[in-house]
Design an enzyme around this catalytic site. Structure first.
Site, PDB file in Angstrom:
ATOM      1  N   GLU A 110      12.165 -51.440  17.573  1.00 33.28           N
ATOM      2  CA  GLU A 110      12.116 -50.254  18.716  1.00 33.28           C
ATOM      3  C   GLU A 110      12.080 -51.088  20.180  1.00 33.28           C
ATOM      4  O   GLU A 110      12.118 -52.409  20.119  1.00 33.28           O
ATOM      5  CB  GLU A 110      10.981 -49.523  18.500  1.00 33.28           C
ATOM      6  CG  GLU A 110      11.191 -48.432  17.395  1.00 33.28           C
ATOM      7  CD  GLU A 110       9.870 -47.680  17.367  1.00 33.28           C
ATOM      8  OE1 GLU A 110       9.202 -47.549  18.380  1.00 33.28           O
ATOM      9  OE2 GLU A 110       9.806 -46.909  16.395  1.00 33.28           O
ATOM     10  N   HIS A 335       5.191 -38.263  28.009  1.00 35.05           N
ATOM     11  CA  HIS A 335       4.983 -38.429  26.407  1.00 35.05           C
ATOM     12  C   HIS A 335       3.711 -38.954  26.344  1.00 35.05           C
ATOM     13  O   HIS A 335       2.940 -38.686  25.145  1.00 35.05           O
ATOM     14  CB  HIS A 335       6.175 -39.356  26.152  1.00 35.05           C
ATOM     15  CG  HIS A 335       5.965 -39.719  24.627  1.00 35.05           C
ATOM     16  ND1 HIS A 335       6.131 -38.844  23.513  1.00 35.05           N
ATOM     17  CD2 HIS A 335       5.577 -40.873  24.055  1.00 35.05           C
ATOM     18  CE1 HIS A 335       5.915 -39.598  22.470  1.00 35.05           C
ATOM     19  NE2 HIS A 335       5.825 -40.895  22.510  1.00 35.05           N
TER      20      HIS A 335
END
Length: 533
Positions: A110, A335
């Protein structure tokens, strides 16, 4: 010792289970059903599955670098040094991570990670699998009292005396929105973040900052509320739905309206740059072209997308999107909150008897911008560390890290009944003579426009004026017992004011806090990882 754990995500469940193992009397309080929070929705995975050439030290370096040098190296070391054991413990408690043909945990890549080290489950259903396993274990522990559908209202604080004189105030329990009070020797807050401050968020409806607001009202130290992470790839249309960062790690790319990849113009890591960089670039390109940026995963193929990312695949197809054939319009959305209740590396706050873990805490591991897949890891590592530190709540206060608090830059605000950061200019903000009537929707839109991804003094001052006006109108009132919606609104208003004050106080850009009207803060370089060269 009697401990109350508030929250049923990975941090709260881990704390409750570990405290039970250590012989404490545990009460777990959940706002909704077990597993209703952010943990079950986490797609990407949990960082810390180290393969060849990788190490906890390299992971720590990546974490500090992604956090723009604002992280606490000691807390980061505790996080990454504890990663392997935390993942092993999750496996022992029944979590079924995806494995290769040899039986090894698969590792994904990621953004801002040097190497693939993300353990995942069910392809992109890691949080759901971890939540399932921990809840099953909780239900197998009859000693733990579980109370669902109970919302935290406030913390109970006692002043005490000993033969030697007064002792610092300490938390002695909680009050619930129902009006009931629960007593305890220690309280562990794991209530998640405050995504519902903003008009667009990946967070569930219950993410209203309940624990942080309760801590503010009793004067616990709060830090870094200005650092709010906006995920760059959330569906641009309809109800926000996150498209996991693991997609870009697997080869998906971001393209503009002309089909051109543009992120390499902003950062050498392109789609794998830190989230704050990608989010701002996505927003800027959409503004320049007048059309949404699109996430193009078509090169991965329909079979691979369905197998590796079944959660995303099902949701996109439910919405009539064939993402194996067409790029998907995306936009940033709130988020994750890097700030919160300030704690040490064992979850202890500035107020004796009060612990905070997970997104509720400002543990220092995320700095100014969280590294992908470190959130589940923080909950697993620090939830256990907090449980193991419960004995430090002894009345002797030995070793409890009590600072002088509130700090000189904070003052008690009568309209909200909480400690808030003072106006950076040193003058009070005059509430507007007229403005929109308070509603949750109006607050969320105000924060999205003026305290969101891009900020300026003009916008933040306007937000502060409106928020102060709403607070003045609400002064002297309190939510009625049983009115959870009103309690959430009060929490959101308080946190909105604290967030705006923190954003105004930090006049230069750093990490996820981006000021259009100020330069960037000098970044502290991350230390060279041991064995990296």
């Amino acid at each position: 010792m009697r401990a109350i754990v508030v929250g049923s995500g990975i941090a709260g469940l881990t704390a409750a289970l570990r405290a039970d193992e250590l012989g404490h009397e545990v009460v777990l309080v959940a706002k909704g059903a077990l597993g209703d929070g952010c943990t079950a929705a986490a797609q990407g995975g949990i960082a810390g599955a180290y393969g060849p050439g990788d190490s906890a030290e390299l992971h720590a370096s990546d974490t500090l670098r992604a956090g723009a040098g604002h992280g606490d190296p000691g807390a980061v070391e505790a996080l990454t040094a504890g990663a392997a054991a935390a993942i092993d413990r999750l496996v022992a408690l029944g979590t079924r991570f995806d494995r290769d043909a040899a039986g090894r945990i698969q590792r994904g890549l990621e953004a801002a990670h040097t190497l693939p080290r993300i353990a995942h489950a069910g392809g992109d259903a890691t949080g759901a699998e971890i939540s399932r396993a921990l809840i099953a274990e909780l239900r197998a522990r009859p000693r733990i009292e579980v109370r669902t559908g109970e919302m935290l209202a406030d913390l109970q604080v006692d002043d005490a005396c000993s033969l030697d004189g007064p002792l610092p105030a300490r938390v002695s329990g909680i009050s619930l929105v129902s009006g009931e009070t629960l007593e305890a020797d220690a309280v562990v807050l794991a209530t998640g973040g405050a995504g519902r401050l903003f008009a667009r968020t990946t967070n569930p409806a219950g993410a209203t900052g309940d624990g942080i607001a309760a801590a503010l009202r009793v004067g616990a130290r709060i830090a870094d509320l200005e650092f709010v992470q906006f995920h760059p790839t959330v569906l641009a249309e309809g109800e926000p739905f996150l498209l996991t960062e693991a997609l870009r790690g697997a080869g998906a790319v971001l393209i503009d309206a002309d089909g051109r990849r543009f992120l390499a113009d902003t950062h050498p890591d392109a789609e794998l740059a830190p989230r704050d960089v990608v989010a701002r670039a996505v927003a800027a390109r959409a503004a320049e072209t007048g059309a949404p940026v699109r996430l193009d995963a078509t090169a991965l193929g329909a079979e691979a997308l369905a197998q590796r990312f079944p959660t995303v695949d099902r949701e996109l197809r439910r919405r009539g999107i064939d993402w194996a054939r067409e790029a998907v319009p995306v936009t940033p959305a709130e988020h994750y909150l890097m700030g919160g209740i300030e704690t040490d590396s064992t979850g202890r706050s500035s107020l004796a008897g009060l612990f905070a873990v997970g997104e509720t805490a400002r543990s220092g591991v995320h700095g100014a911008n969280r590294l992908a897949s470190n959130s589940l890891l923080e909950g697993a590592v620090f939830g256990a560390r907090a449980a193991e530190a419960l004995a430090s709540t002894a009345w002797s206060n030995g070793g409890w890290p009590v600072d002088a608090w509130p700090a000189e830059t904070w003052a008690f605000d009568g309209s909200s009944g909480a400690y808030l950061e003072a106006d950076p200019a040193g003058a009070p903000i005059t509430a507007p003579l007229s403005g929109p009537a308070f509603s949750r929707t109006a607050l969320q839109q105000l924060m999205w426009e003026h305290a969101g991804l891009l900020r300026s003094e003009t916008g933040l001052t306007e937000a502060a004026r409106v928020l102060d006006g709403w607070a003045a109108d609400a002064a002297g009132t309190a939510p009625e017992p049983g009115d959870a919606r009103a309690q959430e609104d009060a929490n959101l208003l308080l946190l909105a004011r604290a967030t705006v004050a923190a954003a105004r106080a930090r006049t230069r850009s750093l990490g996820a806090h981006h000021r259009l009207d100020g330069g960037a803060e000098a970044l502290r370089p991350a230390p060279e990882p041991i064995g990296a060269r």
